[in-house]
Design an enzyme around this catalytic site. Structure first.
Site, PDB file in Angstrom:
ATOM      1  CG  ASP A  37      -2.052  -0.893   1.172  1.00  0.00           C
ATOM      2  OD1 ASP A  37      -2.595  -1.058   0.074  1.00  0.00           O
ATOM      3  OD2 ASP A  37      -2.428  -1.456   2.215  1.00  0.00           O
TER       4      ASP A  37
HETATM    5  C1  BGC Z   1       0.406   1.310   6.263  1.00  0.00           C
HETATM    6  C2  BGC Z   1       0.019   0.113   5.468  1.00  0.00           C
HETATM    7  C3  BGC Z   1      -1.471   0.036   5.406  1.00  0.00           C
HETATM    8  C4  BGC Z   1      -2.070   1.329   4.905  1.00  0.00           C
HETATM    9  C5  BGC Z   1      -3.575   1.227   4.975  1.00  0.00           C
HETATM   10  C6  BGC Z   1      -0.238   2.544   5.709  1.00  0.00           C
HETATM   11  O1  BGC Z   1       0.059   3.624   6.502  1.00  0.00           O
HETATM   12  O2  BGC Z   1       1.806   1.430   6.300  1.00  0.00           O
HETATM   13  O3  BGC Z   1       0.570  -1.046   6.042  1.00  0.00           O
HETATM   14  O4  BGC Z   1      -1.865  -0.992   4.563  1.00  0.00           O
HETATM   15  O5  BGC Z   1      -1.629   2.408   5.676  1.00  0.00           O
HETATM   16  O6  BGC Z   1      -4.247   2.372   4.666  1.00  0.00           O
HETATM   17  C1  NOJ Z   2      -1.560  -3.735   5.465  1.00  0.00           C
HETATM   18  C2  NOJ Z   2      -2.743  -3.887   4.587  1.00  0.00           C
HETATM   19  O1  NOJ Z   2      -3.845  -4.325   5.338  1.00  0.00           O
HETATM   20  C3  NOJ Z   2      -2.455  -4.874   3.483  1.00  0.00           C
HETATM   21  O2  NOJ Z   2      -3.559  -4.948   2.609  1.00  0.00           O
HETATM   22  C4  NOJ Z   2      -1.230  -4.455   2.762  1.00  0.00           C
HETATM   23  O3  NOJ Z   2      -1.007  -5.410   1.767  1.00  0.00           O
HETATM   24  C5  NOJ Z   2      -0.052  -4.302   3.679  1.00  0.00           C
HETATM   25  N1  NOJ Z   2      -0.400  -3.397   4.718  1.00  0.00           N
HETATM   26  C6  NOJ Z   2       1.216  -3.850   2.974  1.00  0.00           C
HETATM   27  O4  NOJ Z   2       1.181  -2.497   2.670  1.00  0.00           O
END
Ligand code: BGC
Ligand code: NOJ
Length: 824
Positions: free
Chosen positions: A487
């Site tokens: 993400d």
């Molecule tokens: C996090 C990710 C997460 C995303 C969700 C980010 O700040 O680092 O792990 O999936 O937010 O919105």
């Molecule tokens: C957490 C999110 O829930 C997941 O969908 C994502 O793949 C990981 N963060 C990595 O960014």
């Protein structure tokens, strides 16, 4: 250092010291009513949706840590001394303390000045209420005159509004206190048709619903004036902060015990039956009263608890393993499976790191969570798949998340995460492999929840695949969109405004940045589609009401994409990660930071790339060399030392944390699976052990999070706190580790054709055994490893019959199959 121990025979983790490094929590509830509960009784409850139907308040990021929850106070009326039997909030030094977290329940037991108190918290199956069963025992030599107080703080339903809109909320709180039951009915007079109730099994001495009267002015929960004085004020809240507190007086002779039950519940009424008498403003309480009538009685509460235990025995009984490693056994048999169920229920919405108001149910997340729980409750996996796919966009894309209460997709964190739809293929395929239920492909499902848009689920899958093909970039790799699995790799975002969301900001047209990860995922999804197509085609035997892609479509698409990966996605020693908006490679030797990423190594090898040519082994050796640490495998190296405008959120994290070279545990099992695919069982299991929470229990003071569940992230080698975990519970790590250990390492793998057994284990193991319930048949599996190999099966027998290949086929009517696998 440890703060407790596992009690495997009871399936519990026993915390023996209340001041754990962080609150160590558990979840109550499994269907609609849920609660989070910490080892000191902190936490909160909600109905279905942690944002829109919050029953009780919780203040995140609070100091002291974890203040607010399901509190009880005991007061010795002889001396005036009072204490919290759960240690918080008074933090009185207890003579004994123990918290047992089990599946869907928590028991906190303590002793102080000869008074033993034990409270069991749980949610009965099928009910929208929680029970606190408190047993008090006087272990002293003389009689004691006790006061027992309960205390919760109500939330005004919408947790976001509750925490922000004070100008309104301080005026709307409303209660009814009738027959000694506390009813919270804020907004019931207008559009809500639901209320909460809080009741006690004993005759009350008093009660309170006005927070400041209970606590006293400028006081905190650790020294409520009412508890200190031993006298409730019998207050009714009008606005401000409504709470619920009961006061019960209990005399106990030496050695005597008494049980007191509290019930906190949620009740909905039909809109035309809200008030009693009709036309009044008084809640119709008949449904709540029926629930109270039942659960304030000890025998009914006990029975509900036993039913819950039996339910979990049944669920966990779907797979039980006995391996030479105790950490593997307890994680597979108890905790990992349990965590998978919790991630299924919560997605990423409510934990001690997810506030319950930020995120709903993730599209990608839920599909992956399915991998971990589908064998326990296939019918709920089916329902989840249909809910998810009904939010799918007509162009095959997906809303990134949906709200559990409404089951509608929302754009709060945007859409256009271009990997999202492909996970649906993996989810559906996992469901059919487990259940054999091909009928799901015929289910008529809407797009974007629009009436009239229904088409068979199979067509949704076609569109998922087509979505990628419609979005190829300059190298013919899939365009990344907002982001792919990672993400935080936001290649079309270019944000230089503080506070702007990386997830929703897009200021590039998105026609250049590409993802090698999605390419790998696409190949994997195409291979799954090939299997699904065959089964679907056999079943429909005729025309469909949509344009069915021909049988060669997926094999050709996969082959084409593989060629593209070798042309543009291979860096010589490992798979590249992506191309940025300038068309430059990422995850390549060309880069000075972010030269190698874990994700494409995992997904491409899982899709079969490089397995025959030896490139897979090369890539895995590169992972071992550049990314592996004793605490797990970091996401990429070298960490980004500064903020790069063109990379997005990933470089916003300090080096070693989260996606910027943290040990992002979700990705580690992909490498375990890849190692198993190339036959290196020692490596696969070694990686498994490094992040196994139980195996890390001894270093709890460093790890900090619960030793019984996975955390999303362990700080990487560039971090000052290398080895420290964060974001426990709600993470795809649960499902993927479960899949890696059970399906790839132990090799007990559901396929479209039946159960396959193909272990890739450490050479030192003599073997293992397992019991797996699959499609109505119990498989008693014994694996022997006399030659001490990692991989390879010499013979397989099923009920004495020689089996060719590794898929076990049952004979008609067989309900139990003894499978013996000899490796060699
Ligand atoms: C996090 C990710 C997460 C995303 C969700 C980010 O700040 O680092 O792990 O999936 O937010 O919105
Ligand atoms: C957490 C999110 O829930 C997941 O969908 C994502 O793949 C990981 N963060 C990595 O960014």
């Amino acid at each position: 250092m440890k703060f407790g121990h596992f009690d495997d025979s009871a399936r519990e983790y026993v915390i023996t010291q209340p001041d754990t490094p962080l609150p160590w929590i558990n979840y109550l509830g499994s269907e609609a009513y849920f609660g989070l509960i910490s080892n000191t009784a902190g936490g909160y409850s909600f109905y279905k949706d942690a944002r829109l139907r919050r029953l009780t308040r919780y203040r995140y990021n609070n100091s002291p840590l974890d203040m607010g929850g399901r509190y009880l106070y005991l007061r010795d009326n002889g001396t005036g001394k009072y204490w919290s039997p759960s240690w918080m909030p008074t933090r009185t030094k207890l003579d004994a303390y123990e918290c047992r977290h089990g599946q869907g329940y928590t028991v906190i037991t303590s002793k102080f000045n000869g008074i033993k108190s034990s409270t069991r918290y749980f949610v009965p199956l099928g009910e929208s209420l929680e029970i606190w069963q408190t047993t008090l025992t006087n272990e002293s030599a003389s009689s004691v005159d006790l006061s027992l107080f309960s205390a919760i703080e109500f939330c005004l339903w919408d947790a976001n509004d509750d925490a922000t809109n004070f100008q309104r909320n301080y005026s709307i709180g409303q209660m009814e206190i009738v027959d000694e039951v506390i009813y919270h009915k804020t907004e019931y007079r207008e559009r809500r048709d639901h209320f909460a109730y809080f009741a006690c099994s004993e005759k009350l001495t008093g009660y309170d619903t006005v927070r400041e009267d209970f606590l006293g002015k400028y006081r905190s929960w650790n020294e409520p004036e009412v508890v200190e004085s031993g006298t409730s004020v019998n207050t009714e809240a009008h606005g401000w902060q409504p709470i619920g507190s009961h006061h019960v007086k209990i005399q106990l002779k030496a050695g005597e015990s008494k049980q007191v039950i509290f019930v906190l519940g949620y009740q909905e009424n039909p809109k035309d039956d809200k008030f009693d008498p009709p036309g009044s403003q008084i809640i119709n309480k008949k449904r709540a009263k029926a629930a109270l009538e039942k659960y304030l009685k000890q025998e009914n509460a006990d029975k509900a608890f036993n039913d819950l235990r039996d339910h979990w025995t049944m669920l966990l009984g779907k797979l039980q393993v006995t391996t030479p490693d105790e950490h593997t056994n307890r994680m597979v048999n108890i905790w990992n499976a349990y965590q998978c169920m919790v991630t299924f229920n919560m997605s990423r919405s409510a934990s001690y790191f997810e506030s319950g108001i930020g995120r709903g149910m993730g599209f990608r997340d839920s599909n992956q969570d399915l991998l971990g729980f589908v064998h326990m409750i296939p019918e709920r996996a089916r329902e989840r798949i249909l809910d998810l796919s009904a939010t799918q966009l007509k162009n095959g894309g997906a809303f990134h998340q949906y709200q559990p209460l409404t089951k509608r997709g929302n754009n709060d964190v945007g859409s256009g995460f271009n990997d999202d739809p492909l996970w649906l293929v993996l989810g559906v395929s996992a469901y059919i492999k487990e259940s054999g239920d091909w009928s799901i492909l015929d289910e008529l499902v809407q797009y974007e929840n629009e009436t009239g848009s229904e088409s068979p689920l199979y067509e949704h899958l076609q569109r998922s695949v087509q979505y990628t093909l419609d979005r190829l970039g300059p190298n013919k790799l899939p365009l990344i969109g907002r982001a792919d699995w990672n993400d935080c790799l936001n290649l079309n975002c270019f944000s230089d405004t503080p506070g702007q969301s990386f997830q929703t900001t897009t200021n590039k047209d998105g026609t250049v940045a590409e993802s090698v990860f999605i390419a790998g995922l696409f190949v994997l999804a195409c291979k799954e589609m090939m299997g699904l197509f065959e089964g679907y085609k056999l079943k429909i035997q005729g025309s469909t009401n949509f344009n069915l892609q021909p049988s060669t479509f997926y094999s050709e698409a996969a082959t084409e994409m593989e060629k593209t990966v070798w042309a543009a996605g291979w860096d010589g020693d490992w798979f590249r990660r992506a191309y940025d908006d300038f068309g430059h490679a990422l995850g390549s030797k060309e880069n000075s930071e972010g030269k190698i990423f874990i994700e494409p190594q995992g997904i491409c090898i899982m899709a079969g790339l490089g397995v025959d040519s030896g490139n897979a082994v090369k890539a895995l050796d590169a992972v071992a060399e550049h990314l592996a640490t004793p605490h797990g495998i970091v996401l990429q190296q070298p960490a980004f030392s500064e903020y790069y405008l063109h990379l997005g959120e990933i470089s916003s994290y300090p080096p070693g944390y989260k996606e910027n070279a943290g040990i992002f545990c979700h990705t580690n099992p992909w490498i375990m699976i890849a190692e198993a695919i190339v036959g290196r069982g020692d490596n696969a299991f070694d990686y498994y052990k490094r992040i196994n929470p139980s195996a890390r229990e001894e270093i709890s003071e460093l790890h900090k999070c619960e030793p019984y569940v996975y955390a999303q992230m362990i700080a990487g080698k560039d971090a000052a706190t290398h080895g420290e975990a964060k974001n426990s519970w709600l993470t795809g790590t649960a499902a993927w580790n479960y899949a890696a250990i059970t399906q790839s390492i132990l090799g007990i793998r559901p396929t479209l054709d039946g159960l396959e057994i193909s272990p890739v284990i450490p050479a030192s193991w003599d073997g293992f055994s397992a019991i797996r319930k699959y499609r109505g048949v119990t498989y008693n599996i014994t694996v022997e490893n006399p030659m001490h190999v990692c991989k390879g099966v010499a013979t397989v027998t099923a009920n004495g019959r020689q089996v060719s290949g590794s898929v076990i086929r049952t004979q008609d009517g067989e309900k139990e199959v003894n499978v013996k696998v000899v490796m060699g």
